[in-house]
Design a protein around this motif. Sequence first.
Motif, short mmCIF file in Angstrom:
data_model
loop_
_atom_site.label_atom_id
_atom_site.label_comp_id
_atom_site.label_asym_id
_atom_site.label_seq_id
_atom_site.Cartn_x
_atom_site.Cartn_y
_atom_site.Cartn_z
N UNK A 44 -26.73 103.10 -106.82
CA UNK A 44 -26.72 101.85 -107.59
C UNK A 44 -27.89 100.95 -107.21
N UNK A 45 -28.08 100.76 -105.90
CA UNK A 45 -29.03 99.75 -105.43
C UNK A 45 -30.35 100.37 -105.00
N UNK A 46 -31.39 99.98 -105.71
CA UNK A 46 -32.73 100.44 -105.35
C UNK A 46 -33.18 99.78 -104.06
N UNK A 47 -32.81 98.52 -103.89
CA UNK A 47 -33.18 97.76 -102.69
C UNK A 47 -31.96 96.99 -102.20
N UNK A 48 -31.09 97.67 -101.46
CA UNK A 48 -29.84 97.07 -101.00
C UNK A 48 -30.09 95.81 -100.18
N UNK A 49 -31.05 95.87 -99.28
CA UNK A 49 -31.33 94.72 -98.41
C UNK A 49 -31.76 93.51 -99.24
N UNK A 50 -32.57 93.73 -100.26
CA UNK A 50 -32.99 92.64 -101.13
C UNK A 50 -31.83 92.04 -101.90
N UNK A 51 -30.93 92.89 -102.36
CA UNK A 51 -29.74 92.42 -103.08
C UNK A 51 -28.84 91.61 -102.14
N UNK A 52 -28.69 92.08 -100.91
CA UNK A 52 -27.90 91.34 -99.91
C UNK A 52 -28.51 89.96 -99.65
N UNK A 53 -29.82 89.91 -99.52
CA UNK A 53 -30.49 88.62 -99.26
C UNK A 53 -30.32 87.67 -100.45
N UNK A 54 -30.41 88.19 -101.66
CA UNK A 54 -30.22 87.36 -102.85
C UNK A 54 -28.79 86.82 -102.91
N UNK A 55 -27.81 87.67 -102.61
CA UNK A 55 -26.41 87.23 -102.61
C UNK A 55 -26.15 86.21 -101.51
N UNK A 56 -26.82 86.37 -100.38
CA UNK A 56 -26.66 85.40 -99.29
C UNK A 56 -27.25 84.04 -99.68
N UNK A 57 -28.41 84.06 -100.32
CA UNK A 57 -29.04 82.81 -100.77
C UNK A 57 -28.16 82.08 -101.78
N UNK A 58 -27.41 82.84 -102.59
CA UNK A 58 -26.52 82.25 -103.59
C UNK A 58 -25.16 81.88 -103.00
N UNK A 59 -25.00 82.10 -101.69
CA UNK A 59 -23.75 81.78 -100.97
C UNK A 59 -22.56 82.58 -101.49
N UNK A 60 -22.81 83.82 -101.92
CA UNK A 60 -21.75 84.71 -102.37
C UNK A 60 -21.24 85.54 -101.20
N UNK A 61 -22.17 85.89 -100.29
CA UNK A 61 -21.81 86.61 -99.08
C UNK A 61 -22.42 85.90 -97.89
N UNK A 62 -21.99 86.30 -96.70
CA UNK A 62 -22.64 85.81 -95.49
C UNK A 62 -22.68 86.93 -94.47
N UNK A 63 -23.69 86.88 -93.62
CA UNK A 63 -23.83 87.79 -92.49
C UNK A 63 -24.79 87.14 -91.52
N UNK A 64 -24.76 87.60 -90.27
CA UNK A 64 -25.64 87.03 -89.26
C UNK A 64 -27.04 87.58 -89.40
N UNK A 65 -28.01 86.72 -89.21
CA UNK A 65 -29.41 87.14 -89.26
C UNK A 65 -30.00 87.00 -90.65
N UNK A 66 -31.27 87.31 -90.73
CA UNK A 66 -32.00 87.21 -92.00
C UNK A 66 -32.16 88.56 -92.67
N UNK A 67 -32.52 89.57 -91.87
CA UNK A 67 -32.85 90.87 -92.40
C UNK A 67 -32.00 91.93 -91.70
N UNK A 68 -31.37 92.78 -92.49
CA UNK A 68 -30.55 93.86 -91.93
C UNK A 68 -31.32 95.17 -92.02
N UNK A 69 -31.35 95.90 -90.91
CA UNK A 69 -32.05 97.17 -90.86
C UNK A 69 -31.07 98.28 -90.55
N UNK A 70 -31.21 99.40 -91.25
CA UNK A 70 -30.33 100.54 -91.06
C UNK A 70 -30.46 101.05 -89.63
N UNK A 71 -29.32 101.36 -89.03
CA UNK A 71 -29.30 101.82 -87.65
C UNK A 71 -29.10 100.67 -86.69
N UNK A 72 -30.01 99.73 -86.68
CA UNK A 72 -29.94 98.59 -85.77
C UNK A 72 -28.77 97.67 -86.10
N UNK A 73 -28.53 97.43 -87.38
CA UNK A 73 -27.52 96.46 -87.82
C UNK A 73 -26.33 97.11 -88.52
#
Length: 81
Positions: A42-71
């Motif tokens: 579904x998501x070509x850029x999951x991290x970008x979609x997550x950041x957009x949803x966070x900016x719109x206050x639809x979701x929340x998570x700690x940090x600015x950027x999530x990286x596979x493996x590390x986060x």
Amino acid sequence: MDVAHEVTLLVEEIKRLGTEDADGKYNVTFGTLFNDDRCANIFEALVGTLRAAKRKKIITYEGELLLQGVHDNVPIVLLQA
């Protein structure tokens, strides 16, 4: 890319993969979303979609950027159903 549509799809996927807490909010880890085959299709850029949803206050998570493996264990909380 229609960001609003991608965010709507993200909400559906968080509900599908996540668990509902006592407050009625859905929680899912980044690793669960990232490693799900359906989300990968579904998501070509999951991290970008997550950041957009966070900016719109639809979701929340700690940090600015999530990286596979590390986060992989970072919880993502759906604020709006």
